[in-house]
Design a protein around this motif. Structure first.
Motif, PDB file in Angstrom:
ATOM      1  N   ASP A 138       0.833  -1.197   0.000  1.00  0.00           N
ATOM      2  CA  ASP A 138       0.000   0.000   0.000  1.00  0.00           C
ATOM      3  C   ASP A 138       0.870   1.250   0.000  1.00  0.00           C
ATOM      4  OD1 ASP A 138      -2.239  -1.574   0.037  1.00  0.00           O
ATOM      5  OD2 ASP A 138      -2.628  -1.342   2.174  1.00  0.00           O
ATOM      6  N   THR A 139       1.948   1.179   0.746  1.00  0.00           N
ATOM      7  CA  THR A 139       2.944   2.254   0.740  1.00  0.00           C
ATOM      8  C   THR A 139       4.321   1.622   0.607  1.00  0.00           C
ATOM      9  OG1 THR A 139       1.579   3.623   2.205  1.00  0.00           O
ATOM     10  CG2 THR A 139       3.915   4.204   2.012  1.00  0.00           C
ATOM     11  N   GLY A 140       5.040   1.965  -0.452  1.00  0.00           N
ATOM     12  CA  GLY A 140       6.374   1.433  -0.656  1.00  0.00           C
ATOM     13  C   GLY A 140       6.380   0.002  -1.160  1.00  0.00           C
ATOM     14  N   GLU A 161       1.497 -11.136   4.067  1.00  0.00           N
ATOM     15  CA  GLU A 161       0.229 -10.830   4.728  1.00  0.00           C
ATOM     16  C   GLU A 161       0.061  -9.328   4.945  1.00  0.00           C
ATOM     17  OE1 GLU A 161      -0.280 -13.206   8.257  1.00  0.00           O
ATOM     18  OE2 GLU A 161       0.692 -14.919   7.316  1.00  0.00           O
ATOM     19  N   ASP A 162       1.178  -8.591   4.958  1.00  0.00           N
ATOM     20  CA  ASP A 162       1.135  -7.140   5.148  1.00  0.00           C
ATOM     21  C   ASP A 162       1.381  -6.377   3.853  1.00  0.00           C
ATOM     22  OD1 ASP A 162       0.758  -7.509   7.892  1.00  0.00           O
ATOM     23  OD2 ASP A 162       2.920  -7.599   8.259  1.00  0.00           O
TER      24      ASP A 162
END
Length: 411
Positions: A96-98, A120-121
């Motif tokens: 989502d970011t980076g 998972e992240d």
């Protein structure tokens, strides 16, 4: 979105071109510009391995190949395509970011602190794997229980699968995928919530499926009849699907939540649609051709002898117009908060000061009824019939106010 720089090979029954044809060609455009050799399901860039090969297949003299591949978390570990020029641990996930390193040199997922894996992240969502489906009525049947026992799921939620078993030879048998390691028994399979808890990407799938059709919300009839009629009457465009809700207000909420695209409501709910849900009215029906617009007039009817004058001729009745002379008469409304039966007459009398909502607001609060209901009851001295309810009235909570021969709006 990709400025034509995309390879998404293959077709479905209805797309990507309407009718199920391929959209574009390698080196051309559509969904095929970056595809190698073909844009069919057998393209070298098709499937999980093909998508990885697509971003690995760098050739300055070839217009094919890409920058980003959309696959699943096990693709690099299971990769069996052409030899890769790039080490597997050099492929990173876009988060989502980076970005994040998700795999080691073998393509195995990297663990994260606290347990679990890094993907998972950092992912595009969690989708259900392949699942066996049946009629809802099959769940809990004799054969269902036999099947669960045969699969080793009779008293357990999981069961291992022999890696040498023919049952996972997908190309030959057509049941489970080649890489199936275990089977998982799904809980509450016959309920909508049970399905959605398993199929966690339901909302994303629904968003795409809804983009291919227009969803109509209805409160009467059947969804199948609605779909047949809409698709017959308005053919030559995106297909229609229909859903059914309990009330007009629920349909308006469905449109607001993007569960539906269209619904048809009456004048009272049109006000709610515009004022509360900020929806737009686009096409209106008309019951006659003598009006120049899509509307109808509400009229107040009475017997000739009830009027003081009719067409200028004296009749001797007590009613002089839509004014104070109506107070205490016996009134028949089509229903509580219906358009021509309630909103138009009650709204007009209140707007002109004949009915006074403020006068009866306190008593309405004490009795637990809507102010307009209390006001109408008192204006007609209980001599009224306004049947039915809405979600919030005439009694607070949507209950009927009164009874035939009693009072309220029902005497």
């Amino acid at each position: 979105f990709w400025d034509d720089n995309v390879c998404a090979p293959g077709t479905t029954a209805g797309g990507p071109k309407l009718g199920g044809e391929i959209y574009g060609s390698p080196g051309g455009g559509g969904l095929c510009k970056l595809c190698k050799e073909s844009c069919a399901a057998d393209s070298p860039y098709a499937g999980y391995d093909g998508a990885v090969y697509c971003i690995d297949d760098e050739d300055d003299n070839d217009a094919t190949g890409g920058d980003i591949a959309f696959v699943k978390h096990s693709t690099l570990l299971d990769y069996k395509g052409p030899a890769l020029k790039t080490a597997k641990d050099q492929y990173v996930g876009i988060c989502d970011t980076g970005c994040m390193t998700l795999f080691d040199a073998d393509g195995s997922p990297l663990p994260k602190e606290g347990g679990g894996f890094k993907y998972e992240d950092c992912n595009t969502g969690k989708s259900a794997s392949n699942a066996m489906v049946a009629r809802k009525g099959f769940v809990g049947s004799h054969y269902y229980n036999q099947l669960m026992n045969a699969m080793g799921l009779g008293s357990s939620s999981t069961a291992g699968v022999d890696a040498s078993s023919d049952i996972i030879k997908e190309d030959e048998v057509g049941v489970w995928s080649d890489d199936t390691a275990q089977l998982i028994k799904l809980s509450d399979p016959e309920t909508d919530q049970g399905f959605k808890s398993f199929f966690t990407a339901y909302a994303g799938f629904k968003e795409i499926y809804n983009s291919d059709s227009l969803t109509v919300c209805i409160t009467e009839g059947t969804t199948s009849a609605c779909e047949d009629a809409m698709n017959t009457a308005y053919s030559g465009m995106a297909p229609f699907t229909c859903i059914k809700k309990a009330s007009d207000d629920e349909c308006l909420k469905a449109i607001k939540r993007k569960e539906a695209d269209l619904t048809v409501v009456g004048g009272n709910q049109l006000f709610v649609a515009f004022e509360h849900y900020k929806l737009a009215a686009i096409v209106a029906e008309s019951s006659s051709t003598d009006l120049g617009d899509a509307s109808y007039y509400g009229v107040a009817l009475t017997k000739k002898g009830m009027c003081k004058t009719v067409d200028g001729t004296e009749q001797g009745g007590p009613i002089t117009g839509l004014d104070e002379s109506l107070r205490g008469k016996k009134a028949c409304h089509t229903g509580y908060r219906k358009t021509s039966g309630w909103y138009l007459p009650v709204g007009k009398l209140a707007d002109e000061g004949v009915m006074d909502f403020d006068r009866w607001a306190g008593e309405a609060d004490e009795e637990g009824v809507r102010v307009d209901a209390e006001t109408v009851e008192k204006f007609w001295d209980d001599n009224v019939c306004a049947p039915g309810t809405t979600a919030g009235g005439p009694k607070l909570g949507g209950e009927i106010y009164g009874s035939p021969g009693g009072g309220g709006l029902c005497k």
